[in-house]
Design a protein around this motif. Structure first.
Motif, PDB file in Angstrom:
ATOM      1  N   ILE A  70       0.849  -1.229  -0.022  1.00 49.68           N
ATOM      2  CA  ILE A  70       0.121  -0.039   0.333  1.00 49.68           C
ATOM      3  C   ILE A  70       0.873   1.081   0.156  1.00 49.68           C
ATOM      4  CG2 ILE A  70      -1.617   1.304   1.415  1.00 49.68           C
ATOM      5  CD1 ILE A  70      -2.936  -1.406   2.148  1.00 49.68           C
ATOM      6  N   GLY A  71       1.982   1.187   0.952  1.00 47.45           N
ATOM      7  CA  GLY A  71       2.753   2.416   0.938  1.00 47.45           C
ATOM      8  C   GLY A  71       3.724   2.630  -0.225  1.00 47.45           C
ATOM      9  N   SER A  72       3.891   1.593  -0.750  1.00 46.52           N
ATOM     10  CA  SER A  72       4.791   1.351  -2.063  1.00 46.52           C
ATOM     11  C   SER A  72       4.155   1.798  -3.387  1.00 46.52           C
ATOM     12  CB  SER A  72       5.540   0.040  -2.266  1.00 46.52           C
ATOM     13  OG  SER A  72       6.307  -0.309  -1.208  1.00 46.52           O
ATOM     14  N   ASP A  73       2.807   1.662  -3.484  1.00 42.40           N
ATOM     15  CA  ASP A  73       1.940   1.951  -4.472  1.00 42.40           C
ATOM     16  C   ASP A  73       1.570   3.451  -4.494  1.00 42.40           C
ATOM     17  OD1 ASP A  73       0.169   1.421  -6.621  1.00 42.40           O
ATOM     18  OD2 ASP A  73      -1.493   2.021  -5.053  1.00 42.40           O
ATOM     19  N   LEU A  74       1.803   3.952  -3.246  1.00 40.10           N
ATOM     20  CA  LEU A  74       1.362   5.343  -3.086  1.00 40.10           C
ATOM     21  C   LEU A  74       2.587   6.112  -3.687  1.00 40.10           C
ATOM     22  CD1 LEU A  74      -0.658   7.706  -1.706  1.00 40.10           C
ATOM     23  CD2 LEU A  74       0.518   7.379   0.409  1.00 40.10           C
ATOM     24  N   ALA A  75       3.921   5.836  -3.095  1.00 37.68           N
ATOM     25  CA  ALA A  75       5.027   6.357  -3.507  1.00 37.68           C
ATOM     26  C   ALA A  75       5.016   6.403  -5.005  1.00 37.68           C
ATOM     27  CB  ALA A  75       6.106   5.797  -2.755  1.00 37.68           C
ATOM     28  N   ALA A  76       4.629   5.177  -5.487  1.00 38.38           N
ATOM     29  CA  ALA A  76       4.907   5.193  -6.991  1.00 38.38           C
ATOM     30  C   ALA A  76       4.030   5.833  -7.897  1.00 38.38           C
ATOM     31  CB  ALA A  76       4.651   3.324  -7.443  1.00 38.38           C
ATOM     32  N   LYS A  77       3.012   6.238  -7.170  1.00 34.73           N
ATOM     33  CA  LYS A  77       1.837   7.051  -7.881  1.00 34.73           C
ATOM     34  C   LYS A  77       2.054   8.615  -7.659  1.00 34.73           C
ATOM     35  CE  LYS A  77      -1.492   3.315  -8.716  1.00 34.73           C
ATOM     36  NZ  LYS A  77      -2.750   3.001  -8.122  1.00 34.73           N
ATOM     37  N   ALA A  78       3.047   8.849  -6.758  1.00 36.99           N
ATOM     38  CA  ALA A  78       3.177  10.411  -6.476  1.00 36.99           C
ATOM     39  C   ALA A  78       3.915  10.969  -7.678  1.00 36.99           C
ATOM     40  CB  ALA A  78       4.333  10.396  -5.224  1.00 36.99           C
ATOM     41  N   ALA A  79       3.761  12.292  -7.555  1.00 35.49           N
ATOM     42  CA  ALA A  79       4.133  13.115  -8.459  1.00 35.49           C
ATOM     43  C   ALA A  79       5.758  13.088  -8.588  1.00 35.49           C
ATOM     44  CB  ALA A  79       3.784  14.656  -8.470  1.00 35.49           C
ATOM     45  N   PRO A  80       6.201  12.968  -9.775  1.00 33.11           N
ATOM     46  CA  PRO A  80       7.996  12.937 -10.047  1.00 33.11           C
ATOM     47  C   PRO A  80       8.247  14.169  -9.648  1.00 33.11           C
ATOM     48  CG  PRO A  80       6.811  12.770 -11.940  1.00 33.11           C
ATOM     49  CD  PRO A  80       5.532  12.855 -11.026  1.00 33.11           C
ATOM     50  N   ASP A  81       8.236  14.749  -8.723  1.00 32.97           N
ATOM     51  CA  ASP A  81       8.848  16.367  -8.503  1.00 32.97           C
ATOM     52  C   ASP A  81      10.049  16.200  -7.456  1.00 32.97           C
ATOM     53  OD1 ASP A  81       7.187  15.700  -6.190  1.00 32.97           O
ATOM     54  OD2 ASP A  81       6.126  17.393  -6.548  1.00 32.97           O
ATOM     55  N   GLY A  82      10.281  14.978  -6.890  1.00 31.77           N
ATOM     56  CA  GLY A  82      11.460  14.756  -5.881  1.00 31.77           C
ATOM     57  C   GLY A  82      10.906  15.217  -4.411  1.00 31.77           C
ATOM     58  N   TYR A  83       9.663  15.383  -4.166  1.00 29.92           N
ATOM     59  CA  TYR A  83       9.447  15.772  -2.835  1.00 29.92           C
ATOM     60  C   TYR A  83       8.862  14.613  -2.250  1.00 29.92           C
ATOM     61  CZ  TYR A  83       9.935  20.906  -3.870  1.00 29.92           C
ATOM     62  OH  TYR A  83      10.697  21.856  -4.252  1.00 29.92           O
ATOM     63  N   THR A  84       8.474  13.436  -2.634  1.00 32.81           N
ATOM     64  CA  THR A  84       7.841  12.210  -2.012  1.00 32.81           C
ATOM     65  C   THR A  84       9.131  11.071  -2.039  1.00 32.81           C
ATOM     66  OG1 THR A  84       5.901  12.639  -2.570  1.00 32.81           O
ATOM     67  CG2 THR A  84       6.066  10.578  -2.130  1.00 32.81           C
ATOM     68  N   PHE A  85       9.462  10.444  -0.825  1.00 37.54           N
ATOM     69  CA  PHE A  85      10.432   9.528  -0.702  1.00 37.54           C
ATOM     70  C   PHE A  85       9.676   8.144   0.034  1.00 37.54           C
ATOM     71  CE2 PHE A  85      13.050  13.489  -0.563  1.00 37.54           C
ATOM     72  CZ  PHE A  85      13.802  13.225  -1.805  1.00 37.54           C
ATOM     73  N   LEU A  86      10.297   7.155  -0.569  1.00 42.56           N
ATOM     74  CA  LEU A  86       9.844   5.869   0.136  1.00 42.56           C
ATOM     75  C   LEU A  86      10.743   5.314   1.131  1.00 42.56           C
ATOM     76  CD1 LEU A  86       7.786   3.546   0.585  1.00 42.56           C
ATOM     77  CD2 LEU A  86       8.871   2.499  -1.625  1.00 42.56           C
ATOM     78  N   LEU A  87      10.754   4.957   2.337  1.00 41.02           N
ATOM     79  CA  LEU A  87      11.970   4.298   3.097  1.00 41.02           C
ATOM     80  C   LEU A  87      11.187   2.952   3.352  1.00 41.02           C
ATOM     81  CD1 LEU A  87      14.698   5.021   4.677  1.00 41.02           C
ATOM     82  CD2 LEU A  87      13.031   5.244   6.674  1.00 41.02           C
ATOM     83  N   THR A  88      11.871   2.026   2.984  1.00 42.52           N
ATOM     84  CA  THR A  88      11.428   0.514   3.102  1.00 42.52           C
ATOM     85  C   THR A  88      12.499  -0.276   3.677  1.00 42.52           C
ATOM     86  OG1 THR A  88      10.036  -1.359   2.549  1.00 42.52           O
ATOM     87  CG2 THR A  88      11.301  -0.173   0.656  1.00 42.52           C
ATOM     88  N   THR A  89      12.354  -1.764   3.832  1.00 42.01           N
ATOM     89  CA  THR A  89      13.401  -2.362   4.147  1.00 42.01           C
ATOM     90  C   THR A  89      13.056  -3.692   3.258  1.00 42.01           C
ATOM     91  OG1 THR A  89      12.059  -3.704   5.555  1.00 42.01           O
ATOM     92  CG2 THR A  89      13.497  -1.785   6.508  1.00 42.01           C
ATOM     93  N   THR A  90      14.525  -4.487   3.157  1.00 37.07           N
ATOM     94  CA  THR A  90      14.358  -5.778   2.174  1.00 37.07           C
ATOM     95  C   THR A  90      14.562  -6.992   3.336  1.00 37.07           C
ATOM     96  OG1 THR A  90      16.631  -5.691   1.972  1.00 37.07           O
ATOM     97  CG2 THR A  90      15.069  -4.584   0.188  1.00 37.07           C
ATOM     98  N   SER A  91      13.703  -7.955   2.818  1.00 35.88           N
ATOM     99  CA  SER A  91      13.875  -9.069   3.682  1.00 35.88           C
ATOM    100  C   SER A  91      14.562 -10.374   2.927  1.00 35.88           C
ATOM    101  CB  SER A  91      12.400  -9.617   3.999  1.00 35.88           C
ATOM    102  OG  SER A  91      11.531  -9.989   3.128  1.00 35.88           O
TER     103      SER A  91
END
Length: 91
Positions: A70-91
């Motif tokens: 859900i969070g990753s999808d929200l970040a992917a659909k954000a405007a590509p203006d450099g004001y939205t970052f996604l902070l996640t982890t890998t497993s």
């Protein structure tokens, strides 16, 4: 030769006024996990330091659910203006 440089410089002057300083608005950090976890804690410390460094507000948004989708999808659909970052982890 001087005349050519003068014409080039004159043509570039109007574009200098269009440049904006970054950040011109609040920066958003999306964390696709619940609040209170290790990723959220890291995001809040990082956001505080980033905000101090840039002199702007940095907002942490927790969007948990579906294993981070859900969070990753929200970040992917954000405007590509450099004001939205996604902070996640890998497993």
């Amino acid at each position: 030769m001087k005349r050519r440089h003068l014409l080039l410089a004159t043509g570039l002057l109007p574009t200098l006024g269009l440049a904006q300083t970054y950040p011109a608005k609040a920066i958003r950090v999306i964390v696709p996990f619940p609040a209170g976890g290790a990723t959220d804690l890291f995001a809040r410390v990082l956001s505080q330091k980033l905000g101090e460094k840039l002199g702007s507000s940095v907002v942490v948004e927790n969007r948990p659910g579906a294993g981070g989708t859900i969070g990753s999808d929200l970040a992917a659909k954000a405007a590509p203006d450099g004001y939205t970052f996604l902070l996640t982890t890998t497993s």
